[in-house]
Structures are given as C-alpha cells and as structure tokens.
Scaffold this active site. Structure first.
Site, mmCIF file in Angstrom:
data_model
loop_
_atom_site.group_PDB
_atom_site.id
_atom_site.type_symbol
_atom_site.label_atom_id
_atom_site.label_comp_id
_atom_site.label_asym_id
_atom_site.label_seq_id
_atom_site.Cartn_x
_atom_site.Cartn_y
_atom_site.Cartn_z
ATOM 1 N N ARG A 239 -2.359 -18.301 -42.083
ATOM 2 C CA ARG A 239 -3.433 -18.430 -43.071
ATOM 3 C C ARG A 239 -2.999 -19.453 -44.112
ATOM 4 O O ARG A 239 -1.849 -19.427 -44.582
ATOM 5 C CB ARG A 239 -3.700 -17.095 -43.782
ATOM 6 C CG ARG A 239 -4.433 -16.064 -42.961
ATOM 7 C CD ARG A 239 -5.888 -16.462 -42.697
ATOM 8 N NE ARG A 239 -6.617 -15.426 -41.985
ATOM 9 C CZ ARG A 239 -6.695 -15.335 -40.651
ATOM 10 N NH1 ARG A 239 -6.102 -16.221 -39.879
ATOM 11 N NH2 ARG A 239 -7.387 -14.361 -40.098
ATOM 12 N N GLU A 268 -11.411 -23.845 -45.977
ATOM 13 C CA GLU A 268 -11.906 -24.081 -44.614
ATOM 14 C C GLU A 268 -13.418 -23.949 -44.615
ATOM 15 O O GLU A 268 -13.919 -23.003 -45.225
ATOM 16 C CB GLU A 268 -11.286 -23.068 -43.646
ATOM 17 C CG GLU A 268 -9.788 -23.246 -43.498
ATOM 18 C CD GLU A 268 -9.145 -22.233 -42.543
ATOM 19 O OE1 GLU A 268 -9.887 -21.472 -41.884
ATOM 20 O OE2 GLU A 268 -7.915 -22.191 -42.484
ATOM 21 N N HIS A 287 -8.501 -24.586 -37.522
ATOM 22 C CA HIS A 287 -8.349 -23.125 -37.359
ATOM 23 C C HIS A 287 -8.807 -22.700 -35.953
ATOM 24 O O HIS A 287 -9.772 -21.945 -35.796
ATOM 25 C CB HIS A 287 -9.114 -22.352 -38.442
ATOM 26 C CG HIS A 287 -8.633 -20.936 -38.586
ATOM 27 N ND1 HIS A 287 -8.660 -20.231 -39.763
ATOM 28 C CD2 HIS A 287 -8.078 -20.089 -37.675
ATOM 29 C CE1 HIS A 287 -8.172 -19.007 -39.577
ATOM 30 N NE2 HIS A 287 -7.809 -18.903 -38.306
#
Ligand code: DGY
Length: 332
Positions: A239, A268, A287
C-alpha cells in the site's frame, strides 16, 4: 422465498454473470457504483433492510457508514487488504469483515519479482534504448545480476513468503523483518530474520509486504531510506500509505537510493503530472498486483462466497474480525 423476503445486499464490485445469478437466487441485490457510499446512495427503507455489502477497496466503510446501516451483518471486501474499512468500528457494531487472503499471493509475488528484475536489468530503459534507435550507435549499458544479491522483505505474511520462495529459486539471499519470527520459513531455509534497521541497511532490494493501518502509515521515510545502500532499490506492492511518499521522492531524486518499483501510491489513480512520473529511476504500475483474469476470478469467488455464507449463517472462510462471528455463535 419471494424476492422481497430475500436478504438485501449491496454489490459494489464487478460480478461475473454466473456469480450474480448465484447471489440473486439467495439475496435481493442493489447495485451501487464502486466507490460510492452505500449509506448515502440507498433510501431509508433500503438502509434499514441492508444485511451485506460486497465491495472493493474503493468503498470506504467507516464508523458513520456503519451507524447508518442498523441491520448490516457483513462487509465482504474484494481484496486481501482492508484499509478501506474501520475494522474496530465494525467489530463494535457486530459487523463481520471478510477479505480474500491466499488466492492472490502468487500473482502479487510475480509482480514483485517482475519489478525487481525490471529494475536490476533496466528493462524500461532498455526498451527506450531500442525504440529510440540508440542501439545502432553502440551496445546498451551493462546491468546487474540478481543472483547472489540480498532481498529484504519487510513483512513475512503469505505474500512475503511467496516472494521469498521465488527469490530463493532465483539464487537470491533472502532476509526479512516481521513482528514475529517465521520459524517455518527459517527452518525451510527461505529467509533469515533481521532487526528492522539491519534489514534496510543490508538489502540490495527492499520489498514491502505489510498492511496499511494507523500504526504502519508513513512508517517508511527519510530515516529508513538513509539506512539503505545508495545502490539499493525499493519495491512496494503493498500500500502506498505505508511510505512517506515525499521523503521517498527526495531519496530517489538525490541518489540516497538507486531506484524504486512501485505498484501502489498514496494517491490512486496516480495523476500523469505527479512528481513520481518524471523520475527515470522509478518503474510504475497501476496497482495491478492481483490483476490477472485467473486471480481476480478466484478473489471474487471467495468474496461472494464469504458474503453468502455470512448472510446465510455459515462460517465464512476468510474473516478479518472472527470475534464477531464467535460472539454470534456463542449467543446462538
Ligand atoms: C488487495 O487485494 O488488497 C490488492 O491490493 C487489490 O488488488
């Protein structure tokens, strides 16, 4: 059971047609776009009836959301991470939180090793070298072996262990730091334990595999980067929030570390004009650690089954706060 007597659930995750059919046979489904708050989207009667939510990390389930959904029994996250959910608040509200551990370990480990090899062998730079015609003017610069290099794993859960297995097979030395020793991994010869500072100092590649929580937020910053070798690479497929991004960018710009491979960021989606996008010693991904057809299917299968089980009174396979389940079972 008539449709109206079926338990009401919100679906805020991409559901394949066959799974939707399976869910629809046992639940009354309300679709809420991913990232939208169920409490704010539903009308009063729907909020009153809602017992389950199937959602992605984009949906934030915090204390106020939980307070607005009095019958909610379960939030089933279509992800292994659950930093989008206030788990202590859910536990207080007797709401079970479920996630998707195990089924994505290999895909995330693949991407981690992919970033590592990409950095060591300068594959992004090599691609640009060929496309720009520089090859005609001479050979590409030499890069580095990964064999014999030290990979440090911050976090030795399922994904960390999978990365360790793959790195060992590639001839790397693996060291790790974790809250507790992983004696099985040490016995298997997968990795050796190090204190946290020693891990940063000894690693040629430092890869992060810890969850984001209030206690890990921004836990990696200037101090940790300054412990690293100037030739070392930082990799994050966990993360973005576990790193102080401004301090990481400073370390990358000033040569405190050699480069980074990042699948996750604090913001993000990452805007194209973000400072990270202009750094040539950084390899970026969107991601996508678990984003393969096969892995995402396994994740949604597990997430949907967790939801159905919890709603139907069967113990789900993957619970983040099993105390809620146990308290319910003790009462029954
Ligand atoms: C997870 O499952 O937590 C992943 O980061 C989502 O892709």
């Amino acid at each position: 059971m008539s449709a109206s007597s079926l338990p009401t659930v919100v679906v805020s995750a991409p559901l394949p047609a066959d799974l939707r059919e399976r869910l629809a046979a046992r639940c009354s489904i309300i679709d809420v776009p991913a990232g939208q708050s169920p409490a704010q989207t539903l009308d009063a009667a729907q909020r009153e009836a809602l017992v389950g939510i199937l959602c992605t990390m984009k949906t934030r389930i915090q204390r106020d959301e939980l307070a607005a959904l009095p019958k909610l029994k379960v939030v089933s996250n279509f992800a292994v991470g659950f930093d989008n959910i206030d788990v202590p608040a859910a536990t207080e509200a007797n709401v079970l939180v479920c996630n998707t551990p195990g089924v994505l370990d290999k895909a995330v480990a693949d991407l981690t090793l992919g970033l590592l090899i990409c950095l060591a062998r300068n594959m992004v730079g090599g691609d640009a070298f060929v496309r720009s015609g520089q090859w005609a003017r001479g050979a590409a610069p030499l890069t580095s072996d990964i064999r014999g290099k030290t990979l440090g794993l911050l976090g030795m859960g399922r994904i960390g262990r999978e990365v360790a297995r793959m790195a060992c097979a590639l001839g790397m030395e693996v060291i790790y730091h974790n809250r507790s020793h992983d004696e099985a991994a040490e016995r298997e010869g997968l990795a050796q334990y190090r204190e946290r500072d020693a891990l940063f100092a000894e690693s040629d590649f430092l890869s992060v595999h810890i969850p984001l929580s209030p206690s890990t937020r921004h836990g990696i910053g200037k101090r940790e980067f300054s412990l690293m070798k100037p030739s070392a690479y930082f990799i994050n497929t966990a993360r973005g929030g576990v790193v102080n991004e401004a301090e990481m960018i400073e370390a990358l710009k000033t040569g405190v570390i050699a480069g980074a491979g990042l699948d996750v960021m604090e913001t993000e989606p990452l805007p194209g004009d973000h400072p990270l996008c202009s750094l040539s010693n950084v390899v970026l991904q969107a991601h996508v650690g678990s984003a393969t057809v096969e892995t995402r299917r396994a994740m949604i299968d597990l997430a949907a089954q967790n939801l159905l089980d919890a709603v139907g009174g069967t113990k789900p396979a993957a619970m983040v706060n099993p105390a809620v389940w146990e308290a319910g079972a003790a009462k029954a």
